[in-house]
Design a protein around this motif. Structure first.
Motif, short mmCIF file in Angstrom:
data_model
loop_
_atom_site.label_atom_id
_atom_site.label_comp_id
_atom_site.label_asym_id
_atom_site.label_seq_id
_atom_site.Cartn_x
_atom_site.Cartn_y
_atom_site.Cartn_z
N SER A 36 14.19 10.54 13.48
CA SER A 36 13.59 10.45 12.15
C SER A 36 12.18 11.01 12.15
O SER A 36 11.79 11.73 11.21
N GLY A 37 11.40 10.70 13.19
CA GLY A 37 10.04 11.20 13.25
C GLY A 37 9.98 12.72 13.26
O GLY A 37 9.16 13.34 12.57
N GLU A 38 10.85 13.33 14.05
CA GLU A 38 10.88 14.79 14.12
C GLU A 38 11.35 15.38 12.80
O GLU A 38 10.81 16.39 12.32
N TRP A 39 12.35 14.73 12.18
CA TRP A 39 12.87 15.21 10.89
C TRP A 39 11.77 15.17 9.83
O TRP A 39 11.59 16.12 9.07
N ILE A 40 11.02 14.08 9.77
CA ILE A 40 9.96 13.94 8.77
C ILE A 40 8.86 14.98 9.00
O ILE A 40 8.39 15.64 8.06
N MET B 232 10.62 25.00 18.68
CA MET B 232 11.27 25.70 17.58
C MET B 232 11.22 24.88 16.30
O MET B 232 10.93 25.39 15.22
N SER B 233 11.49 23.58 16.43
CA SER B 233 11.48 22.70 15.27
C SER B 233 10.11 22.67 14.61
O SER B 233 9.99 22.72 13.38
N SER B 234 9.06 22.60 15.43
CA SER B 234 7.70 22.50 14.89
C SER B 234 7.25 23.79 14.21
O SER B 234 6.27 23.80 13.48
#
Length: 326
Positions: A78-82, A26-28
């Protein structure tokens, strides 16, 4: 098998694992959380791992915090947020955005595409960022109006503060670069990514001029072993104060009508059996982040120290290792 056994002993942890991949999918695809680039704020201050309740707890100590609201973050790390934030959907805004980051994942994700040479941690990032189930559409660093990796300004060696040996970039570096960029450029948005209050917790040790204690250097290992949440959480709050003192200086020396203070993600201190934060986490203390609206006005009283870019660089590996990603 180890994860299955852990899940049987800890249902909360099992739920965190099971929901991780669907959450990442979903995030991606831009379907989870509030993307800060979709907002009309022109200065965005990210406090790494800042929890909503933690910011509420110290809010009375800072005049610029009137009301702490919350939003769902686009990432559990942080990696996913960026990866989720700097999506091509917002390419026009991204061209007019300066991203100044002390966090090493800015380079791993935006320059190396989630690939690099950081041993086991890079394999971990790569498996999530490049899985066929994901649909990241993240821009390259060159697509931003400006990107700065703040940790590159730091010198190495025993003479360094805890930004160099046992910790991460001191918040002053981010504040100084934020003020300098605001005064000398005209970007639509500036995003400042502080590392604090992310572990290791260094503020008390810096003030007392001592080495880090176990609960500061490895807070979740200590907490899992001792159950002493009070000691760990107080150290976390002090590092939150450490960075908020710098944010106060920032707000008094930049000119931005609409300022957002938020976080890339939060942190779990053993709630539901979870410690820290992880990719795809839907843990409420990880996924829910503070949302504080304020403004800034440049008094001109503070002069950022000139940072010598010729000083020996830290590598991204050293930066992520300082944050405990090994």
């Amino acid at each position: 098998m180890k994860k299955i056994l852990k899940g049987m002993k800890n249902p909360g942890l099992a739920v965190n694992y099971m929901l991780g991949w669907p959450a990442l999918m979903m995030s991606s695809r831009g379907m989870l959380g509030t993307n800060v680039l979709s907002t009309d704020f022109d200065l965005i201050v990210l406090l790494d791992t800042c929890r909503v309740d933690a910011l509420n707890e110290v809010s009375d100590e800072y005049d610029f915090i009137d009301n702490v609201e919350s939003r769902v973050s686009v990432g559990g790390t942080s990696g996913e947020w960026i990866a989720a934030t700097f999506d091509e959907t917002y390419s026009e805004t991204i061209k007019r955005t300066a991203y100044l980051a002390a966090n090493g994942y800015a380079k791993v994700i935006l320059e190396e595409g989630g690939r690099g040479e950081f041993n086991d941690m890079n394999v971990y990032v790569d498996s999530r960022f490049h899985s066929g189930l994901m649909d990241w559409d993240t821009v390259h660093a060159s697509d931003l109006g400006r990107i700065e990796h703040i940790w590159r300004y730091e010198s190495k060696g025993e003479d360094g503060k805890y930004g160099h040996i046992e910790g991460h970039s001191p918040p002053k570096y981010v504040t100084d670069r934020g003020i300098a960029v605001d005064r000398n450029f005209d970007f639509e948005k500036i995003i400042l990514h502080y590392n604090q209050p992310h572990s290791p917790y260094t503020s008390n040790a810096l003030e007392e001029q001592r080495s880090l204690e176990h609960y500061e250097r490895d807070p979740f290992g200590y907490l899992n072993k001792t159950g002493d949440k009070k000691t760990v959480y107080e150290s976390y709050l002090n590092d939150l104060r450490y960075v908020l003192d710098e944010v106060e200086t920032l707000l008094q020396n930049t000119d931005r009508k609409k300022v957002l203070i938020t976080a890339d993600h939060g942190e779990a201190f053993g709630e539901f059996g979870v410690y820290g934060h992880s990719w795809g986490s839907l843990h409420p203390y990880v996924r829910k982040v503070p949302w504080v609206v304020t403004s800034s006005e440049d008094s001109g009283e503070y002069c950022p120290e000139l940072i010598d870019e010729s000083t020996p660089e830290r590598t991204v590996e050293e930066t992520l290792e300082a944050l405990g990603y090994v």
